[in-house]
Write a protein that holds these residues in place. Structure first.
Motif, PDB file in Angstrom:
ATOM      1  N   ASN A 132      77.152 -51.969  42.386  1.00  0.00           N
ATOM      2  CA  ASN A 132      77.228 -53.394  42.676  1.00  0.00           C
ATOM      3  C   ASN A 132      76.772 -54.156  41.438  1.00  0.00           C
ATOM      4  O   ASN A 132      76.422 -53.564  40.434  1.00  0.00           O
ATOM      5  N   GLU A 133      76.757 -55.445  41.508  1.00  0.00           N
ATOM      6  CA  GLU A 133      76.440 -56.257  40.332  1.00  0.00           C
ATOM      7  C   GLU A 133      74.946 -56.350  40.042  1.00  0.00           C
ATOM      8  O   GLU A 133      74.549 -56.615  38.918  1.00  0.00           O
TER       9      GLU A 133
ATOM     10  N   GLU B 215      70.713 -58.177  31.069  1.00  0.00           N
ATOM     11  CA  GLU B 215      71.359 -58.054  32.381  1.00  0.00           C
ATOM     12  C   GLU B 215      71.391 -59.400  33.102  1.00  0.00           C
ATOM     13  O   GLU B 215      72.368 -59.708  33.788  1.00  0.00           O
TER      14      GLU B 215
ATOM     15  N   ASN C  86      74.165 -61.343  31.559  1.00  0.00           N
ATOM     16  CA  ASN C  86      75.449 -60.812  32.030  1.00  0.00           C
ATOM     17  C   ASN C  86      75.783 -61.337  33.425  1.00  0.00           C
ATOM     18  O   ASN C  86      76.942 -61.668  33.702  1.00  0.00           O
ATOM     19  N   LEU C  87      74.784 -61.414  34.298  1.00  0.00           N
ATOM     20  CA  LEU C  87      75.029 -61.954  35.639  1.00  0.00           C
ATOM     21  C   LEU C  87      75.485 -63.408  35.548  1.00  0.00           C
ATOM     22  O   LEU C  87      76.441 -63.816  36.214  1.00  0.00           O
TER      23      LEU C  87
ATOM     24  N   GLN D  67      76.931 -64.893  32.976  1.00  0.00           N
ATOM     25  CA  GLN D  67      78.258 -64.956  32.344  1.00  0.00           C
ATOM     26  C   GLN D  67      79.369 -64.567  33.309  1.00  0.00           C
ATOM     27  O   GLN D  67      80.493 -65.034  33.182  1.00  0.00           O
ATOM     28  N   LYS D  68      79.052 -63.715  34.274  1.00  0.00           N
ATOM     29  CA  LYS D  68      80.044 -63.323  35.284  1.00  0.00           C
ATOM     30  C   LYS D  68      80.149 -64.352  36.400  1.00  0.00           C
ATOM     31  O   LYS D  68      80.910 -64.165  37.342  1.00  0.00           O
ATOM     32  N   GLY D  69      79.375 -65.415  36.307  1.00  0.00           N
ATOM     33  CA  GLY D  69      79.403 -66.445  37.340  1.00  0.00           C
ATOM     34  C   GLY D  69      78.531 -66.134  38.539  1.00  0.00           C
ATOM     35  O   GLY D  69      78.575 -66.838  39.544  1.00  0.00           O
ATOM     36  N   LEU D  70      77.716 -65.107  38.437  1.00  0.00           N
ATOM     37  CA  LEU D  70      76.838 -64.710  39.533  1.00  0.00           C
ATOM     38  C   LEU D  70      75.481 -65.393  39.351  1.00  0.00           C
ATOM     39  O   LEU D  70      74.437 -64.758  39.196  1.00  0.00           O
TER      40      LEU D  70
END
Length: 128
Positions: free
Chosen positions: A31-32, A86, A89-90, A92-95
């Motif tokens: 999972n993310e 990390e 990254n979350l 940047q992924k829109g999360l």
């Protein structure tokens, strides 16, 4: 003496980094949420809180053990840089929510577990 100190930190760091890598691989989930780094960091917070309190309460433990275990092993076991990347990254992924949750959970649980480690070391000392 500085060479011995560096060697102790290096040896502890080697084993801490190897354990972090092994646990990170073992905990890997598809999972993310970066669960591996999260668990490793909060475990490290507990361990360092306990260890440094234990050492300070004992008094007769040699400072070399703090270098080997506290700075070397636990310091390399936990990883603020991976946590930071990390989190980015979350985002940047829109999360965004998951990123904020990761930061808050890591910070709050890290502090709570460091405190619990501290309290555990104090309670062991008082019960003797």
């Amino acid at each position: 003496m500085i060479k011995l100190k560096l060697l102790l930190v290096m040896i502890g760091g080697f084993f801490g980094a190897m354990l972090r890598f092994a646990l990170g691989e073992w905990i890997r989930i598809n999972n993310e949420f970066p669960l591996g780094t999260f668990l490793i960091n909060i475990i490290g917070c507990f361990c360092l809180g306990w260890f440094l309190t234990f050492v300070s309460q004992k008094g007769q433990i040699r400072p070399e053990f703090t270098l080997l275990i506290g700075i070397g092993f636990i310091g390399s076991f936990t990883t603020f840089s991976t946590f930071s990347v990390e989190t980015l990254n979350l985002f940047q992924k829109g999360l965004i929510f998951m990123g904020i949750l990761y930061v808050l959970a890591s910070t709050v649980l890290g502090l709570v577990l460091a405190f619990l480690g501290y309290k555990l070391a104090l309670s062991k000392r008082k019960s003797r």
